[in-house]
Design a protein around this motif. Structure first.
Motif, PDB file in Angstrom:
ATOM      1  N   ASP A 106       0.834  -1.200   0.000  1.00 33.08           N
ATOM      2  CA  ASP A 106       0.000   0.000   0.000  1.00 33.08           C
ATOM      3  C   ASP A 106       0.870   1.252   0.000  1.00 33.08           C
ATOM      4  O   ASP A 106       1.483   1.577   1.016  1.00 33.08           O
ATOM      5  CB  ASP A 106      -0.903  -0.006   1.234  1.00 33.08           C
ATOM      6  CG  ASP A 106      -1.897   1.143   1.237  1.00 33.08           C
ATOM      7  OD1 ASP A 106      -1.919   1.910   0.245  1.00 33.08           O
ATOM      8  OD2 ASP A 106      -2.646   1.287   2.222  1.00 33.08           O
ATOM      9  N   MET A 108       0.002   4.196   0.180  1.00 33.59           N
ATOM     10  CA  MET A 108      -0.545   5.194   1.112  1.00 33.59           C
ATOM     11  C   MET A 108       0.189   5.161   2.443  1.00 33.59           C
ATOM     12  O   MET A 108       0.436   6.191   3.070  1.00 33.59           O
ATOM     13  CB  MET A 108      -2.039   4.921   1.352  1.00 33.59           C
ATOM     14  CG  MET A 108      -2.913   5.056   0.124  1.00 33.59           C
ATOM     15  SD  MET A 108      -3.147   6.761  -0.373  1.00 33.59           S
ATOM     16  CE  MET A 108      -4.176   7.342   0.961  1.00 33.59           C
ATOM     17  N   THR A 109       0.544   3.957   2.903  1.00 36.40           N
ATOM     18  CA  THR A 109       1.212   3.818   4.197  1.00 36.40           C
ATOM     19  C   THR A 109       2.726   3.674   4.066  1.00 36.40           C
ATOM     20  O   THR A 109       3.443   3.739   5.064  1.00 36.40           O
ATOM     21  CB  THR A 109       0.654   2.600   4.956  1.00 36.40           C
ATOM     22  OG1 THR A 109       0.799   1.429   4.140  1.00 36.40           O
ATOM     23  CG2 THR A 109      -0.818   2.791   5.271  1.00 36.40           C
ATOM     24  N   ASN A 112       5.962   8.681   3.990  1.00 41.28           N
ATOM     25  CA  ASN A 112       5.779   9.574   5.134  1.00 41.28           C
ATOM     26  C   ASN A 112       4.947  10.777   4.679  1.00 41.28           C
ATOM     27  O   ASN A 112       5.365  11.513   3.781  1.00 41.28           O
ATOM     28  CB  ASN A 112       7.134  10.029   5.663  1.00 41.28           C
ATOM     29  CG  ASN A 112       7.015  10.736   6.997  1.00 41.28           C
ATOM     30  OD1 ASN A 112       6.068  11.485   7.246  1.00 41.28           O
ATOM     31  ND2 ASN A 112       7.981  10.526   7.866  1.00 41.28           N
TER      32      ASN A 112
END
Length: 330
Positions: A106, A108-109, A112
């Motif tokens: 992912d 998104m994670t 940072n």
């Protein structure tokens, strides 16, 4: 730099890797004695359904299994002849990113949210290549251009990018120091089909450009057919069949592998119904005594339930873990 004699041995050699999670509900046997080799410049697809242990295996290779509750119980992971298990946190931190990098599932994670993408790429370069801040920024800009992102966006933050563009940034970070091995954990799962194709094409092109080996973790057999040289099929923490792309797709041997192919829709087929694999993967805290696939297997026999199947080499480089190939099966 690799030494010349290291080119003659596997880049990555994994033997009997076993990883457990110790929880209040019991011991989760996530990875149970997997072994494989990956050579320089090769791509291997590690395939299996959700819960098979693919991501845990990847984290084990990178020495990133969360401890507690995770623990590498036994096994060996050698990179260009160097044993990684027990290497130490500091030395492993310097090793990751430089010699071996990971593209996480992912984007998104993986990024940072409060640091610009340019800084995140430059940081990896500065740490591992030991160059000045100015030179790291210059190389980061070039790397972003390589993955199709304008260097003018160096100062942008992750939330200003689409999902596909975020994944390109993650790929840029992974390739920034030209590692010898990339571990890609379902890198296109969070993307729509069109962007998936673009990202896979980009990864394939960059891999050829830098002669990087890749371990691709996926459940998509179509993706594997497109870019992999080798395939390893994983079920309940074990590799049940492995070999070249041709071995797995044209000489399928294990009942589970056959079930995976049987459950895929085919445009050339006139079948009205697919052939699903009935049942569910076993609870990793309570695996069967014998073959883990036995409760779901259409070919099971008495021996399947009584003993763990051995790993048989049915043709050069093609391995199958199934009692159907035991000489003394009942």
């Amino acid at each position: 730099m690799m030494k010349k004699n290291e080119q003659n041995e596997p880049l990555l050699s994994v033997r009997d890797l076993t990883i457990h999670y110790i929880t209040d509900d019991g011991v989760v046997r996530a990875v149970n004695g997997i072994s494989f080799d990956l050579n320089h410049g090769e791509t291997m697809g590690l395939v299996g359904e959700t819960g098979a242990g693919k991501t845990t295996a990847a984290l084990g290779l990178m020495q990133l299994v969360p401890d507690p509750p995770g623990k590498i119980v036994s096994g060996s992971v050698k990179f260009a002849g160097k044993e990684l298990i027990g290497l130490g946190k500091l030395r492993m931190r310097l090793f990751r990113g430089k010699e071996m990098s990971m593209i996480f599932q992912d984007p998104m994670t993986a990024l940072n949210p409060v640091i610009t993408v340019g800084e995140q790429v430059a940081e990896v370069i500065r740490i591992h290549n030991k160059v000045s801040v100015k030179e790291a920024v210059k190389q980061a800009a070039e790397m972003l251009e390589t993955v199709g992102i304008s260097s003018e966006r160096m100062g942008d933050y992750p939330h200003q990018f689409s999902g596909g563009m975020k994944q390109r940034v993650v790929i840029a970070i992974a390739l920034a120091c030209n590692p010898h091995l990339i571990i890609a954990d379902e890198p296109t799962t969070a993307l729509d089909v069109t962007i998936q194709a673009q990202v896979l094409e980009l990864m394939n092109r960059l891999q050829e450009k830098y002669n990087t080996a890749m371990l691709l973790i996926t459940h998509d057999l179509g993706v594997v057919a497109e870019i992999c040289d080798k395939v390893a099929i994983m079920y309940a923490g074990q590799i049940v069949e492995s070999g070249s792309l041709e071995d797995i797709y044209e000489d399928t041997r294990h009942p589970y592998t056959k079930g995976l192919f049987g459950s895929l829709p085919r445009l050339s087929s006139k079948l009205h119904r697919l052939s699903p694999i009935y049942g569910l993967m076993p609870d990793p805290t309570d695996l069967p005594k014998g073959c883990s696939f036995a409760p779901r297997c259409p070919n099971r026999c008495k021996a399947c339930e009584e003993r763990m199947p051995e790993n048989h080499e049915v043709s050069p480089g093609h391995f199958v873990r199934c009692v159907l190939y035991d000489a003394d099966r009942q």
